[in-house]
Design a protein around this motif. Structure first.
Motif, PDB file in Angstrom:
ATOM      1  N   GLU A  94       0.822  -1.204   0.000  1.00 13.57           N
ATOM      2  CA  GLU A  94       0.000   0.000   0.000  1.00 13.57           C
ATOM      3  C   GLU A  94       0.864   1.265   0.000  1.00 13.57           C
ATOM      4  O   GLU A  94       0.638   2.199  -0.783  1.00 13.57           O
ATOM      5  CB  GLU A  94      -0.893  -0.018   1.239  1.00 13.57           C
ATOM      6  CG  GLU A  94      -1.918   1.077   1.296  1.00 13.57           C
ATOM      7  CD  GLU A  94      -2.879   1.023   0.135  1.00 13.57           C
ATOM      8  OE1 GLU A  94      -3.408  -0.054  -0.146  1.00 13.57           O
ATOM      9  OE2 GLU A  94      -3.082   2.075  -0.508  1.00 13.57           O
ATOM     10  N   GLN A  95       1.862   1.305   0.872  1.00 12.23           N
ATOM     11  CA  GLN A  95       2.721   2.489   0.952  1.00 12.23           C
ATOM     12  C   GLN A  95       3.594   2.622  -0.290  1.00 12.23           C
ATOM     13  O   GLN A  95       3.914   3.734  -0.715  1.00 12.23           O
ATOM     14  CB  GLN A  95       3.596   2.434   2.214  1.00 12.23           C
ATOM     15  CG  GLN A  95       2.789   2.539   3.500  1.00 12.23           C
ATOM     16  CD  GLN A  95       3.657   2.360   4.732  1.00 12.23           C
ATOM     17  OE1 GLN A  95       4.570   3.122   5.008  1.00 12.23           O
ATOM     18  NE2 GLN A  95       3.374   1.313   5.507  1.00 12.23           N
ATOM     19  N   LEU A  96       3.974   1.489  -0.852  1.00 15.39           N
ATOM     20  CA  LEU A  96       4.733   1.558  -2.105  1.00 15.39           C
ATOM     21  C   LEU A  96       3.892   2.227  -3.186  1.00 15.39           C
ATOM     22  O   LEU A  96       4.372   3.091  -3.935  1.00 15.39           O
ATOM     23  CB  LEU A  96       5.135   0.149  -2.555  1.00 15.39           C
ATOM     24  CG  LEU A  96       5.789   0.057  -3.935  1.00 15.39           C
ATOM     25  CD1 LEU A  96       7.123   0.808  -3.969  1.00 15.39           C
ATOM     26  CD2 LEU A  96       6.001  -1.391  -4.362  1.00 15.39           C
ATOM     27  N   PHE A  97       2.629   1.840  -3.246  1.00 19.72           N
ATOM     28  CA  PHE A  97       1.737   2.451  -4.238  1.00 19.72           C
ATOM     29  C   PHE A  97       1.602   3.952  -4.007  1.00 19.72           C
ATOM     30  O   PHE A  97       1.667   4.752  -4.948  1.00 19.72           O
ATOM     31  CB  PHE A  97       0.363   1.778  -4.178  1.00 19.72           C
ATOM     32  CG  PHE A  97      -0.620   2.304  -5.178  1.00 19.72           C
ATOM     33  CD1 PHE A  97      -0.552   1.926  -6.508  1.00 19.72           C
ATOM     34  CD2 PHE A  97      -1.615   3.195  -4.797  1.00 19.72           C
ATOM     35  CE1 PHE A  97      -1.451   2.415  -7.434  1.00 19.72           C
ATOM     36  CE2 PHE A  97      -2.525   3.687  -5.724  1.00 19.72           C
ATOM     37  CZ  PHE A  97      -2.436   3.295  -7.051  1.00 19.72           C
ATOM     38  N   THR A  98       1.425   4.314  -2.761  1.00 18.86           N
ATOM     39  CA  THR A  98       1.304   5.742  -2.439  1.00 18.86           C
ATOM     40  C   THR A  98       2.550   6.510  -2.892  1.00 18.86           C
ATOM     41  O   THR A  98       2.445   7.538  -3.559  1.00 18.86           O
ATOM     42  CB  THR A  98       1.097   5.927  -0.926  1.00 18.86           C
ATOM     43  OG1 THR A  98      -0.071   5.213  -0.521  1.00 18.86           O
ATOM     44  CG2 THR A  98       0.930   7.394  -0.580  1.00 18.86           C
ATOM     45  N   ARG A  99       3.700   6.005  -2.541  1.00 19.05           N
ATOM     46  CA  ARG A  99       4.940   6.663  -2.933  1.00 19.05           C
ATOM     47  C   ARG A  99       5.097   6.697  -4.453  1.00 19.05           C
ATOM     48  O   ARG A  99       5.575   7.676  -5.035  1.00 19.05           O
ATOM     49  CB  ARG A  99       6.146   5.930  -2.325  1.00 19.05           C
ATOM     50  CG  ARG A  99       6.289   6.070  -0.821  1.00 19.05           C
ATOM     51  CD  ARG A  99       6.892   7.420  -0.457  1.00 19.05           C
ATOM     52  NE  ARG A  99       8.124   7.676  -1.174  1.00 19.05           N
ATOM     53  CZ  ARG A  99       9.331   7.241  -0.806  1.00 19.05           C
ATOM     54  NH1 ARG A  99       9.464   6.537   0.295  1.00 19.05           N
ATOM     55  NH2 ARG A  99      10.388   7.531  -1.533  1.00 19.05           N
ATOM     56  N   ALA A 100       4.687   5.616  -5.104  1.00 17.11           N
ATOM     57  CA  ALA A 100       4.877   5.524  -6.556  1.00 17.11           C
ATOM     58  C   ALA A 100       3.947   6.476  -7.305  1.00 17.11           C
ATOM     59  O   ALA A 100       4.255   6.897  -8.420  1.00 17.11           O
ATOM     60  CB  ALA A 100       4.653   4.089  -7.025  1.00 17.11           C
ATOM     61  N   THR A 101       2.839   6.816  -6.700  1.00 17.38           N
ATOM     62  CA  THR A 101       1.858   7.623  -7.424  1.00 17.38           C
ATOM     63  C   THR A 101       1.817   9.070  -6.959  1.00 17.38           C
ATOM     64  O   THR A 101       1.068   9.876  -7.518  1.00 17.38           O
ATOM     65  CB  THR A 101       0.444   7.039  -7.277  1.00 17.38           C
ATOM     66  OG1 THR A 101       0.125   6.912  -5.898  1.00 17.38           O
ATOM     67  CG2 THR A 101       0.363   5.681  -7.935  1.00 17.38           C
ATOM     68  N   GLU A 102       2.578   9.394  -5.930  1.00 12.87           N
ATOM     69  CA  GLU A 102       2.543  10.788  -5.485  1.00 12.87           C
ATOM     70  C   GLU A 102       3.380  11.622  -6.461  1.00 12.87           C
ATOM     71  O   GLU A 102       4.507  11.301  -6.812  1.00 12.87           O
ATOM     72  CB  GLU A 102       3.059  10.934  -4.061  1.00 12.87           C
ATOM     73  CG  GLU A 102       4.557  10.735  -3.883  1.00 12.87           C
ATOM     74  CD  GLU A 102       4.925  10.653  -2.406  1.00 12.87           C
ATOM     75  OE1 GLU A 102       6.111  10.625  -2.091  1.00 12.87           O
ATOM     76  OE2 GLU A 102       3.994  10.592  -1.559  1.00 12.87           O
ATOM     77  N   ALA A 103       2.785  12.652  -6.944  1.00 12.32           N
ATOM     78  CA  ALA A 103       3.479  13.539  -7.869  1.00 12.32           C
ATOM     79  C   ALA A 103       2.746  14.865  -7.844  1.00 12.32           C
ATOM     80  O   ALA A 103       3.318  15.926  -7.643  1.00 12.32           O
ATOM     81  CB  ALA A 103       3.482  12.972  -9.276  1.00 12.32           C
ATOM     82  N   GLY A 104       1.422  14.762  -7.991  1.00 13.85           N
ATOM     83  CA  GLY A 104       0.630  15.976  -7.935  1.00 13.85           C
ATOM     84  C   GLY A 104       0.761  16.776  -9.211  1.00 13.85           C
ATOM     85  O   GLY A 104       1.836  17.260  -9.532  1.00 13.85           O
ATOM     86  N   ASN A 105      -0.336  16.854  -9.925  1.00 16.01           N
ATOM     87  CA  ASN A 105      -0.344  17.751 -11.077  1.00 16.01           C
ATOM     88  C   ASN A 105      -0.358  19.183 -10.554  1.00 16.01           C
ATOM     89  O   ASN A 105      -1.082  19.506  -9.627  1.00 16.01           O
ATOM     90  CB  ASN A 105      -1.562  17.509 -11.955  1.00 16.01           C
ATOM     91  CG  ASN A 105      -2.699  16.904 -11.175  1.00 16.01           C
ATOM     92  OD1 ASN A 105      -2.590  16.723  -9.956  1.00 16.01           O
ATOM     93  ND2 ASN A 105      -3.778  16.644 -11.838  1.00 16.01           N
ATOM     94  N   PRO A 106       0.442  20.039 -11.159  1.00 16.47           N
ATOM     95  CA  PRO A 106       0.502  21.437 -10.719  1.00 16.47           C
ATOM     96  C   PRO A 106      -0.851  22.104 -10.900  1.00 16.47           C
ATOM     97  O   PRO A 106      -1.595  21.761 -11.820  1.00 16.47           O
ATOM     98  CB  PRO A 106       1.559  22.041 -11.639  1.00 16.47           C
ATOM     99  CG  PRO A 106       1.591  21.152 -12.829  1.00 16.47           C
ATOM    100  CD  PRO A 106       1.245  19.795 -12.335  1.00 16.47           C
ATOM    101  N   PRO A 107      -1.177  23.053 -10.033  1.00 15.90           N
ATOM    102  CA  PRO A 107      -2.477  23.716 -10.118  1.00 15.90           C
ATOM    103  C   PRO A 107      -2.596  24.544 -11.390  1.00 15.90           C
ATOM    104  O   PRO A 107      -1.611  25.010 -11.945  1.00 15.90           O
ATOM    105  CB  PRO A 107      -2.485  24.617  -8.882  1.00 15.90           C
ATOM    106  CG  PRO A 107      -1.051  24.811  -8.541  1.00 15.90           C
ATOM    107  CD  PRO A 107      -0.362  23.551  -8.933  1.00 15.90           C
ATOM    108  N   LEU A 108      -3.818  24.720 -11.848  1.00 20.98           N
ATOM    109  CA  LEU A 108      -4.062  25.544 -13.039  1.00 20.98           C
ATOM    110  C   LEU A 108      -3.881  27.017 -12.682  1.00 20.98           C
ATOM    111  O   LEU A 108      -4.194  27.436 -11.578  1.00 20.98           O
ATOM    112  CB  LEU A 108      -5.495  25.320 -13.539  1.00 20.98           C
ATOM    113  CG  LEU A 108      -5.779  24.016 -14.262  1.00 20.98           C
ATOM    114  CD1 LEU A 108      -7.230  23.985 -14.709  1.00 20.98           C
ATOM    115  CD2 LEU A 108      -4.865  23.860 -15.456  1.00 20.98           C
ATOM    116  N   PRO A 109      -3.390  27.805 -13.632  1.00 20.73           N
ATOM    117  CA  PRO A 109      -3.241  29.242 -13.393  1.00 20.73           C
ATOM    118  C   PRO A 109      -4.568  29.948 -13.141  1.00 20.73           C
ATOM    119  O   PRO A 109      -4.654  30.865 -12.330  1.00 20.73           O
ATOM    120  CB  PRO A 109      -2.606  29.752 -14.690  1.00 20.73           C
ATOM    121  CG  PRO A 109      -2.022  28.548 -15.340  1.00 20.73           C
ATOM    122  CD  PRO A 109      -2.896  27.411 -14.941  1.00 20.73           C
TER     123      PRO A 109
END
Lengths: 192, 192
Positions: A64-79
């Motif tokens: 579970e934590q591996l998945f969390t780490r692997a998918t955390e990136a976050g698309n930057p917010p829109l202007p």
DNA sequence: GCTCTCAGTCAACGTCCGTAGAATGATCCG
DNA sequence: CGGATCATTCTACGGACGTTGACTGAGAGC
């Protein structure tokens, strides 16, 4: 000799760990994106990263934590901006996701229908869009319209990369964007 | 006494088998729709149908064939017509899927990202739409536009029933249809 | 009434999974 | 140099799964 800045030197223990961790994460992202959460096994990730399964547990604690780490990136917010500007920003995002497929996003998308946490991440990402869209169109339907924009963008990305719908899977990204522009604009406009 | 037409009679062996099979299929549909192919176990289906797991194998051969049987239904083909008529037919379909959720479709949708056969069924269903849309709009982009219509409809259904996007999950179906109408019409029209 | 059929059960198999914990051996630091 | 640290491996447990095949017992056909 300064270890840190000398690329020809043998890696320090700390460096080596970072390297191994990064290798595991990269393979995890790839496999999660290809096969989804359930079908991706820790054993397979470990094998792809040329490492023992126990090491993956040691570094990441659980699948579970591996998945969390692997998918955390976050698309930057829109202007943000006017309705038309927001629409164009959304189309830019779409264009990007049609060409160079960000592998973290694909991992989340692939798993969102069967893994609750992945679905939660998608909802969270969708709220980023919602806020900008709701700002741009002062309509009491704004929230719903924003959600539908997310749904449409998700649908197109899915149709192209995962379901591989005929004619959409290998179409020119620019052509897709052009066709979709009026649709997105109609969604990001109040009334009709 | 005619067994077949007497509802108060004890079921014949053939009837009883049909009943049991139907019960298994109903539970399989429900569980596949809720949890997807991988997370739905034959043991769970059997338990829900109050039956031994071996019986499920005996009747359906394998989990794969159970899934196939559980998801075969086939959405009826679209009548066809002009571009605007086709658009309206598509919106009718959407309205239907927003309200009374056909459980076979949900089972396929839930599994399409992780189970190849489910993805194949979605592609096949999408071709039904494609043919009608391509008839209606004599454009060299017709096939791509049709695929994008499918992608959009899938995205909205997903966002509502599975991802449960904020504001979309519990919105009024009619309002969704109204908001989406201009978008669908823009997709089913040639040029711009 | 006596088989034959067949719906349904039971127990077991081999496999794969996530995870735990001890063991190993190289590197770091004083 | 010597002990502590830590990256990495090895072995194994317990559970879940799909699937198999032998078994049971009630209905069907003669």
């Amino acid at each position: 000799m300064i270890r840190v800045s000398d690329p020809s030197a043998q890696p320090s223990r700390a460096e080596q760990r970072r390297n191994t961790e990064a290798r595991i994460l990269a393979q995890a992202r790839r496999l999660f994106a290809e096969s989804g959460y359930d079908r991706t096994t820790i054993r397979a990730v470990a094998a792809a990263a040329d490492v023992d399964p126990g090491l993956v547990m040691h570094y990441f604690g659980s699948k579970e934590q591996l998945f969390t780490r692997a998918t955390e990136a976050g698309n930057p917010p829109l202007p943000g901006g006017t309705a038309d500007q927001v629409a164009e920003q959304l189309l830019d995002r779409l264009r990007g996701s049609l060409t160079d497929e960000p592998v973290e996003s694909l991992a989340v998308l692939r798993s969102m229908l069967t893994h609750p946490e992945a679905a939660h991440e998608v909802r969270a990402a969708s709220r980023v869009y919602k806020d900008r869209i709701s700002e741009a169109i002062p309509d009491d339907q704004a929230d719903l319209r924003a959600a539908m924009v997310s749904a449409v963008l998700i649908g197109v990305a899915l149709g192209r990369h995962m379901i591989k719908l005929d004619h959409l899977a290998d179409a020119d990204p620019e052509q897709i964007v052009e066709i979709l522009r009026p649709a997105i604009r109609s969604l990001t406009k109040a009334d009709d």
